[in-house]
Design a protein around this motif. Structure first.
Motif, mmCIF file in Angstrom:
data_model
loop_
_atom_site.group_PDB
_atom_site.id
_atom_site.type_symbol
_atom_site.label_atom_id
_atom_site.label_comp_id
_atom_site.label_asym_id
_atom_site.label_seq_id
_atom_site.Cartn_x
_atom_site.Cartn_y
_atom_site.Cartn_z
ATOM 1 N N ALA A 4 9.297 9.233 4.699
ATOM 2 C CA ALA A 4 8.329 9.781 5.279
ATOM 3 C C ALA A 4 7.454 8.577 5.835
ATOM 4 N N THR A 5 6.955 8.872 7.032
ATOM 5 C CA THR A 5 6.208 7.967 7.792
ATOM 6 C C THR A 5 4.595 8.464 7.972
ATOM 7 N N PHE A 6 3.731 7.477 7.830
ATOM 8 C CA PHE A 6 2.004 7.799 7.879
ATOM 9 C C PHE A 6 1.565 6.714 8.677
ATOM 10 N N THR A 7 0.337 7.273 9.226
ATOM 11 C CA THR A 7 -0.507 6.410 10.228
ATOM 12 C C THR A 7 -1.822 6.923 9.481
ATOM 13 N N GLU A 8 -2.756 6.312 10.113
ATOM 14 C CA GLU A 8 -4.256 6.527 9.606
ATOM 15 C C GLU A 8 -4.808 7.933 10.294
ATOM 16 N N HIS A 9 -5.661 8.501 9.653
ATOM 17 C CA HIS A 9 -6.083 9.722 10.169
ATOM 18 C C HIS A 9 -7.177 9.462 11.388
ATOM 19 N N PRO A 10 -7.299 10.244 12.477
ATOM 20 C CA PRO A 10 -8.060 10.128 13.752
ATOM 21 C C PRO A 10 -9.609 10.144 13.173
ATOM 22 N N MET A 11 -9.848 10.732 11.993
ATOM 23 C CA MET A 11 -11.198 10.453 11.623
ATOM 24 C C MET A 11 -11.819 9.574 10.635
ATOM 25 N N LYS A 12 -10.909 8.543 10.883
ATOM 26 C CA LYS A 12 -10.960 7.322 9.949
ATOM 27 C C LYS A 12 -12.390 6.729 10.050
ATOM 28 N N ASP A 13 -13.110 6.580 11.003
ATOM 29 C CA ASP A 13 -14.409 5.869 11.523
ATOM 30 C C ASP A 13 -15.422 6.787 11.510
ATOM 31 N N THR A 14 -15.537 7.841 11.021
ATOM 32 C CA THR A 14 -16.637 9.028 11.037
ATOM 33 C C THR A 14 -17.647 8.714 10.383
ATOM 34 N N SER A 15 -16.979 8.079 8.916
ATOM 35 C CA SER A 15 -18.223 7.868 7.865
ATOM 36 C C SER A 15 -17.616 6.743 6.879
ATOM 37 N N GLU A 16 -18.273 6.432 5.997
ATOM 38 C CA GLU A 16 -17.841 5.441 5.089
ATOM 39 C C GLU A 16 -16.694 6.077 4.072
ATOM 40 N N LYS A 17 -16.952 7.546 3.643
ATOM 41 C CA LYS A 17 -16.191 8.343 2.837
ATOM 42 C C LYS A 17 -14.726 8.207 3.363
ATOM 43 N N PHE A 18 -14.599 8.675 4.675
ATOM 44 C CA PHE A 18 -13.402 9.024 5.473
ATOM 45 C C PHE A 18 -12.529 7.674 5.692
ATOM 46 N N LEU A 19 -13.596 6.445 5.803
ATOM 47 C CA LEU A 19 -12.845 5.133 5.870
ATOM 48 C C LEU A 19 -12.257 4.849 4.793
ATOM 49 N N GLU A 20 -12.654 5.047 3.618
ATOM 50 C CA GLU A 20 -12.049 4.818 2.224
ATOM 51 C C GLU A 20 -10.636 5.546 2.115
ATOM 52 N N ILE A 21 -10.616 6.816 2.489
ATOM 53 C CA ILE A 21 -9.618 7.682 2.178
ATOM 54 C C ILE A 21 -8.501 7.750 3.430
ATOM 55 N N CYS A 22 -8.943 7.216 4.540
ATOM 56 C CA CYS A 22 -7.866 7.235 5.599
ATOM 57 C C CYS A 22 -7.485 5.907 5.860
ATOM 58 N N LYS A 23 -7.521 5.046 5.277
ATOM 59 C CA LYS A 23 -6.811 3.651 5.613
ATOM 60 C C LYS A 23 -5.571 3.385 4.968
ATOM 61 N N LEU A 24 -4.505 2.876 5.697
ATOM 62 C CA LEU A 24 -3.365 2.677 5.083
ATOM 63 C C LEU A 24 -3.483 1.566 4.033
ATOM 64 N N SER A 25 -4.269 0.544 4.335
ATOM 65 C CA SER A 25 -4.365 -0.818 3.545
ATOM 66 C C SER A 25 -4.549 0.006 2.036
ATOM 67 N N GLY A 26 -5.686 0.685 1.858
ATOM 68 C CA GLY A 26 -6.001 1.295 0.494
ATOM 69 C C GLY A 26 -4.877 2.035 -0.062
ATOM 70 N N PHE A 27 -4.225 2.749 0.671
ATOM 71 C CA PHE A 27 -3.053 3.655 0.020
ATOM 72 C C PHE A 27 -1.921 2.659 -0.445
ATOM 73 N N MET A 28 -1.523 1.538 0.206
ATOM 74 C CA MET A 28 -0.697 0.713 -0.112
ATOM 75 C C MET A 28 -1.120 0.020 -1.402
ATOM 76 N N SER A 29 -2.281 -0.370 -1.202
ATOM 77 C CA SER A 29 -2.862 -1.245 -2.567
ATOM 78 C C SER A 29 -2.814 -0.671 -3.891
ATOM 79 N N LYS A 30 -2.625 0.870 -3.555
ATOM 80 C CA LYS A 30 -2.466 1.541 -5.052
ATOM 81 C C LYS A 30 -0.995 1.948 -5.264
#
Length: 280
Positions: free
Chosen positions: A197-223
């Motif tokens: 499965a291949t993923f990239t960041e969601h287009p709405m990543k930069d709309t708010s702090e909440k979506f910046l946290e749940i739409c970043k690949l780096s945060g997903f990889m760290s967990k």
């Protein structure tokens, strides 16, 4: 936005009998126009334009909130409802605790974008297709963490003769070898037997702090990486000899014409999106 003008120039007008010497409303206006007749016409035009023209400087001229509102995932309460629904489903079916959730874009083997909600539990990675319009889970794919053998992070690349292109970087999670993949599943755009499965960041990543946290690949990889390593360690007694490989290399998307993905991605068909009103 409508504005209310000043009422200083308006006076109460009473109804009078014929023959009264009080000027009428038309006479009052005529008197004002006669008083302004000595002024230059250009000055009168400029003064009128200044009285009705109002310029507003927005605090952030580059922020367009209506663009983010087109995505139903950004509507108030939508992502919270999705998380609550999926969390309760995980608790009732498997009893595992949820380690985190993310809103990402999945790119299939035909370069089609699909909005997905990812849940990470103690033993499983859940890839969910959630309908943010009807607020219901449409499809769920469960990948055991102990089966994940390779995680790749890198930029997207295509074959030399491919007409399809994509910029940016992504993350590919593999739980099997692509060499054993059948020709039918490789060239079937709706195949569910692809071992990655291949993923990239969601287009709405930069709309708010909440979506910046749940739409970043780096945060997903760290967990994801520590969770997979723990799952491999716990399943070491089962005779599994394959270890997790974390690589930084280009991610190949083997498409050539790309007509299907061009139409779908350009119109955002893989997202729960407001398409506008159609009526007569």
């Amino acid at each position: 936005m409508s504005t209310i003008g000043s009422f200083e120039g308006f006076q109460p007008v009473s109804l009078t009998q014929e023959g009264d010497d009080q000027p009428s409303e038309n006479d009052h206006l005529s008197t004002e126009e006669a008083g302004d007749s000595g002024k230059d016409p250009g000055q009168r035009q400029i003064s009128r334009q200044q009285s009705v023209t109002k310029s507003t400087l927005y605090p952030n001229p580059y922020h367009q909130p209506y663009v983010s509102r087109k995505y139903f995932a950004t509507r108030p309460g939508a992502i919270e409802t999705a998380v609550e629904d999926l969390r309760s489903h995980v608790t009732q079916t498997s009893g595992e605790s949820v380690q985190g959730f993310w809103l990402l874009t999945q790119i299939d083997h035909w370069n089609n974008e699909k909005e997905k909600v990812l849940f990470l539990t103690d033993k499983t990675l859940l890839i969910c297709k959630y309908d943010f319009i009807m607020l219901s889970c449409v499809q769920m794919q469960q990948v055991p963490l102990s089966a994940i053998c390779r995680i790749c992070l890198g930029k997207f690349v295509f074959p030399v003769m491919s007409l399809d292109k994509r910029s940016g970087e992504g993350l590919r999670i593999c739980w099997g070898s692509t060499e054993g993949q059948s020709l039918l599943s490789r060239w079937n755009p709706w195949s569910t037997e692809v071992p990655y499965a291949t993923f990239t960041e969601h287009p709405m990543k930069d709309t708010s702090e909440k979506f910046l946290e749940i739409c970043k690949l780096s945060g997903f990889m760290s967990k994801l990486i520590p969770a997979v390593e723990r799952a491999h360690k716990n399943s070491a007694g089962s005779g599994r000899g394959e270890e997790l490989m974390v690589l930084t290399q280009p991610i190949l998307i083997e498409t050539y014409t790309g007509l299907m993905s061009f139409i779908g991605n350009h119109n955002k068909l893989g997202y729960s999106l407001a398409r506008g009103s159609i009526g007569f």
